[in-house]
Write a protein that holds these residues in place. Structure first.
Motif, mmCIF file in Angstrom:
data_model
loop_
_atom_site.group_PDB
_atom_site.id
_atom_site.type_symbol
_atom_site.label_atom_id
_atom_site.label_comp_id
_atom_site.label_asym_id
_atom_site.label_seq_id
_atom_site.Cartn_x
_atom_site.Cartn_y
_atom_site.Cartn_z
ATOM 1 N N VAL A 26 47.209 36.564 24.780
ATOM 2 C CA VAL A 26 46.432 37.121 25.880
ATOM 3 C C VAL A 26 47.419 37.454 26.995
ATOM 4 O O VAL A 26 48.324 36.667 27.282
ATOM 5 C CB VAL A 26 45.382 36.103 26.394
ATOM 6 C CG1 VAL A 26 44.638 36.650 27.593
ATOM 7 C CG2 VAL A 26 44.433 35.698 25.282
ATOM 8 N N PHE A 27 47.245 38.622 27.608
ATOM 9 C CA PHE A 27 48.061 39.017 28.749
ATOM 10 C C PHE A 27 47.156 39.153 29.957
ATOM 11 O O PHE A 27 46.036 39.665 29.849
ATOM 12 C CB PHE A 27 48.765 40.350 28.476
ATOM 13 C CG PHE A 27 49.836 40.260 27.437
ATOM 14 C CD1 PHE A 27 51.162 40.103 27.800
ATOM 15 C CD2 PHE A 27 49.514 40.314 26.092
ATOM 16 C CE1 PHE A 27 52.153 40.006 26.831
ATOM 17 C CE2 PHE A 27 50.499 40.223 25.119
ATOM 18 C CZ PHE A 27 51.824 40.072 25.485
ATOM 19 N N SER A 28 47.633 38.681 31.117
ATOM 20 C CA SER A 28 46.842 38.770 32.345
ATOM 21 C C SER A 28 47.732 39.183 33.499
ATOM 22 O O SER A 28 48.938 38.921 33.500
ATOM 23 C CB SER A 28 46.164 37.426 32.645
ATOM 24 O OG SER A 28 47.143 36.406 32.800
ATOM 25 N N GLY A 29 47.129 39.839 34.476
ATOM 26 C CA GLY A 29 47.868 40.255 35.660
ATOM 27 C C GLY A 29 46.958 40.254 36.868
ATOM 28 O O GLY A 29 45.744 40.408 36.732
ATOM 29 N N GLY A 30 47.540 40.082 38.040
ATOM 30 C CA GLY A 30 46.689 40.036 39.215
ATOM 31 C C GLY A 30 47.422 40.070 40.528
ATOM 32 O O GLY A 30 48.473 40.698 40.691
ATOM 33 N N GLU A 31 46.840 39.343 41.460
ATOM 34 C CA GLU A 31 47.230 39.365 42.858
ATOM 35 C C GLU A 31 48.670 38.898 43.097
ATOM 36 O O GLU A 31 49.300 39.293 44.086
ATOM 37 C CB GLU A 31 46.256 38.480 43.642
ATOM 38 C CG GLU A 31 46.188 38.727 45.091
ATOM 39 C CD GLU A 31 45.038 37.981 45.755
ATOM 40 O OE1 GLU A 31 45.094 37.843 46.983
ATOM 41 O OE2 GLU A 31 44.096 37.536 45.064
ATOM 42 N N ASP A 32 49.206 38.064 42.212
ATOM 43 C CA ASP A 32 50.569 37.555 42.402
ATOM 44 C C ASP A 32 51.647 38.512 41.880
ATOM 45 O O ASP A 32 52.830 38.191 41.890
ATOM 46 C CB ASP A 32 50.726 36.172 41.762
ATOM 47 C CG ASP A 32 50.427 36.151 40.272
ATOM 48 O OD1 ASP A 32 50.219 37.218 39.669
ATOM 49 O OD2 ASP A 32 50.387 35.033 39.710
ATOM 50 N N SER A 33 51.236 39.701 41.412
ATOM 51 C CA SER A 33 52.146 40.757 40.936
ATOM 52 C C SER A 33 52.854 40.404 39.635
ATOM 53 O O SER A 33 53.813 41.070 39.246
ATOM 54 C CB SER A 33 53.202 41.117 41.997
ATOM 55 O OG SER A 33 52.585 41.431 43.223
ATOM 56 N N ILE A 34 52.396 39.380 38.953
ATOM 57 C CA ILE A 34 53.034 38.894 37.725
ATOM 58 C C ILE A 34 52.105 39.121 36.539
ATOM 59 O O ILE A 34 50.890 38.933 36.639
ATOM 60 C CB ILE A 34 53.373 37.388 37.849
ATOM 61 C CG1 ILE A 34 54.374 37.165 38.978
ATOM 62 C CG2 ILE A 34 53.900 36.834 36.528
ATOM 63 C CD1 ILE A 34 54.609 35.704 39.315
#
Length: 144
Positions: free
Chosen positions: A26-34
């Protein structure tokens, strides 16, 4: 109806999630730019992909699971090696947040949609913008 697994690690909101076709990662991305890669069976964090300078808004994984494409509030599209986390291309050209990315079936082309009302087609091997699709009168928030 019951939660099977919780993956913790991002600071702030998560805006994008995608799963490899074989269901192993699973890949995730968000507010922390990571962008984070997770083991789908046990939730262990396997990898962090760093380089975006703003929120990661969207993700797309190639059908073979080898390439991750991301779009960000920093107005860029990036391609990443899914096994090492190395960034292979940074594609610049949008003048607004990138809300949508998708790879074609053999991962040779990338399409991105943005707050600037444009869809751009990119060559995945070179990172060069091949064409800009005009005509939208509002931002592009989804590509399938």
């Amino acid at each position: 109806g019951e939660c099977a697994l919780v993956m913790r690690g991002h600071e702030g909101g998560v805006f994008a999630v995608d799963v490899t076709r074989d269901g192993t990662a699973v890949f995730s991305g968000g507010e922390d730019s990571i962008i984070r890669k997770w083991d789908a069976d046990n939730g262990a964090e396997l990898l962090m992909m760093e380089g975006h300078e703003s929120w990661v808004m969207c993700l797309s994984i190639s059908l073979d699971g080898k390439t991750v494409c991301s779009g960000s509030g920093d107005e860029t599209v990036r391609l990443w090696d899914a096994s090492t986390g190395a960034s292979s291309h940074v594609m610049s050209g949008h003048s607004g947040c990138v809300y949508a990315v998708v790879l074609n079936t053999n991962a040779s082309l990338v399409y991105s949609g943005s707050y600037d009302n444009y869809i751009r087609e990119w060559d995945a091997m070179s990172g060069v913008c091949l064409r800009t699709l005009l005509g939208h009168t509002h931002w592009v928030s989804s590509l399938c």
